[in-house]
Write an enzyme that holds these catalytic residues in place. Sequence first.
Site, PDB file in Angstrom:
ATOM      1  N   GLU A  30     -40.765   5.146  10.733  1.00 33.00           N
ATOM      2  CA  GLU A  30     -41.980   5.959  10.728  1.00 33.00           C
ATOM      3  C   GLU A  30     -42.203   6.697  12.052  1.00 33.00           C
ATOM      4  O   GLU A  30     -43.185   6.431  12.763  1.00 33.00           O
ATOM      5  CB  GLU A  30     -43.201   5.098  10.380  1.00 33.00           C
ATOM      6  CG  GLU A  30     -43.096   4.454   9.010  1.00 33.00           C
ATOM      7  CD  GLU A  30     -44.391   3.800   8.545  1.00 33.00           C
ATOM      8  OE1 GLU A  30     -45.385   3.808   9.292  1.00 33.00           O
ATOM      9  OE2 GLU A  30     -44.412   3.289   7.408  1.00 33.00           O
TER      10      GLU A  30
ATOM     11  N   GLU B 173     -40.312   0.246   2.547  1.00 32.48           N
ATOM     12  CA  GLU B 173     -41.583  -0.488   2.655  1.00 32.48           C
ATOM     13  C   GLU B 173     -42.484  -0.092   1.506  1.00 32.48           C
ATOM     14  O   GLU B 173     -42.606   1.088   1.175  1.00 32.48           O
ATOM     15  CB  GLU B 173     -42.337  -0.159   3.956  1.00 32.48           C
ATOM     16  CG  GLU B 173     -41.773  -0.788   5.187  1.00 32.48           C
ATOM     17  CD  GLU B 173     -42.612  -0.503   6.428  1.00 32.48           C
ATOM     18  OE1 GLU B 173     -43.851  -0.337   6.307  1.00 32.48           O
ATOM     19  OE2 GLU B 173     -42.016  -0.437   7.515  1.00 32.48           O
TER      20      GLU B 173
END
Length: 458
Positions: free
Chosen positions: A163, A361
Amino acid sequence: MNSFPADFLWGSATSSYQIEGATEVDGRGPSIWDTFARGEGNVIGGHTGDPACDHYHRYREDVALLAELGLPAYRFSIAWPRVMPDGRRVEPRGLDFYDRLVDELVAHGITPIPTLYHWDLPQALQDAGGWVNRDVPSWFADYALVVGDRLGDRVRDWITINEPLCSAFLGYGTGVHAPGLRDARQAVIAGHHHLLGHGLAATALRAHARPDTKVAVALNFAPPLTDSDDAEHREAARRFDAVHNRFFLDPVLGRGYPPDLRADLAHLGALESAIRDGDEEMIGRPLDWIGVNYYAPSRVIPTPDPLQESNCGLPGLRGVDVLPARGPLTTMDWEQDPVAFADLLLWLGEHCAPVPLIVTENGSSFEDTVDADGRVRDTDRTHYLAEHLHAVHAAIAGGADVRGYLAWSLLDNFEWSFGYTRRFGLVHVDFDTQRRRIKDSGRFYAEVVAANAVPDRR
Ligand code: FCB
């Protein structure tokens, strides 16, 4: 039963700072999260990464949990400050820990999928400017090589960075994550340097590691939802989408920064000052798969004044605001929307082809209680999991090339600025005693994995 492809990769995910604890053990240097967590008001309750799940000392127990759940793959991250306390000098004891962890995983037949950077930058490198400093991407590649040399005989699949959006924009833009800076220009420059670091590290790993090495990056996505389909709302959604979904994706796919994004951010002059000849080519070298992190969509609305700064993610973005999420919510106040997940995967499937996707995720936080019989009956989380697995199944049926699903998270852990107040685990952790208990959602997930299928809705 909704069956998945025969070679579908199942597993779960964690990250170093969120589970390891032991922040001052075996020569580990301080990370920006150690510093940030100690800062007044940065983390709920003044919580820090100690003791977290004390995974550094209990990794054998945690690998045994993975084995008990029958999970074939495990995504974890490597703490740069453990391996290189000042970001440059190797600490053998830190490297030894990951060597032992990988051995333990392999001994249980579990595929290790390390992430090289999940936000815990060595503080010494922050003192040199952090991700705003253009040397950090090259130092990151040096670190990648050190880790690759040590683990590459047993690790085939690597994730460079987790991220980059959150790391750059929340860390340097809104200041809610470490290092806690608030500057839109620096956030965008940091974003570019994360991408450059990805490209340099991926290239370094490939050049030095075994021939079948696979390299990916894990990006987070938030599909924008609007209440109206008029031109203003569509424009607000486009602006949000450019920053939140395409800023990092298009460059790693070799397409450079999206022209509409560059126009939206032109007033900052940041990308223009950061990009040098060859950067986009380096960032866009071929990738083996894209890691998809998804939790929730965002409700977006045009700002009354198109020049007004956005309240979301990146200060400096203009013309779009994010509205409060609508129920049903998780305890993060995130909207539960599996349909948006299926749509996202279908869009990514087309946009990224021929590069395949792996969900790196997806998960949910809820209040959990340990019942008198020791069981954690987390029906909300089980429901979220089942619905989102149905979404993955639907996306595959619709043609998206999704090769795997790694549930966030194996363990309840340190949830960044929320400290230990948000629980995402398939396994409950009592942070006073470090006792682990597999939740009902964990048992449900184990059944799904064993059957390679998610049961029909009742
Ligand atoms: C993601 C992070 C992960 C975890 C989940 C809930 O943004 O990558 O570490 O905190 O959110």
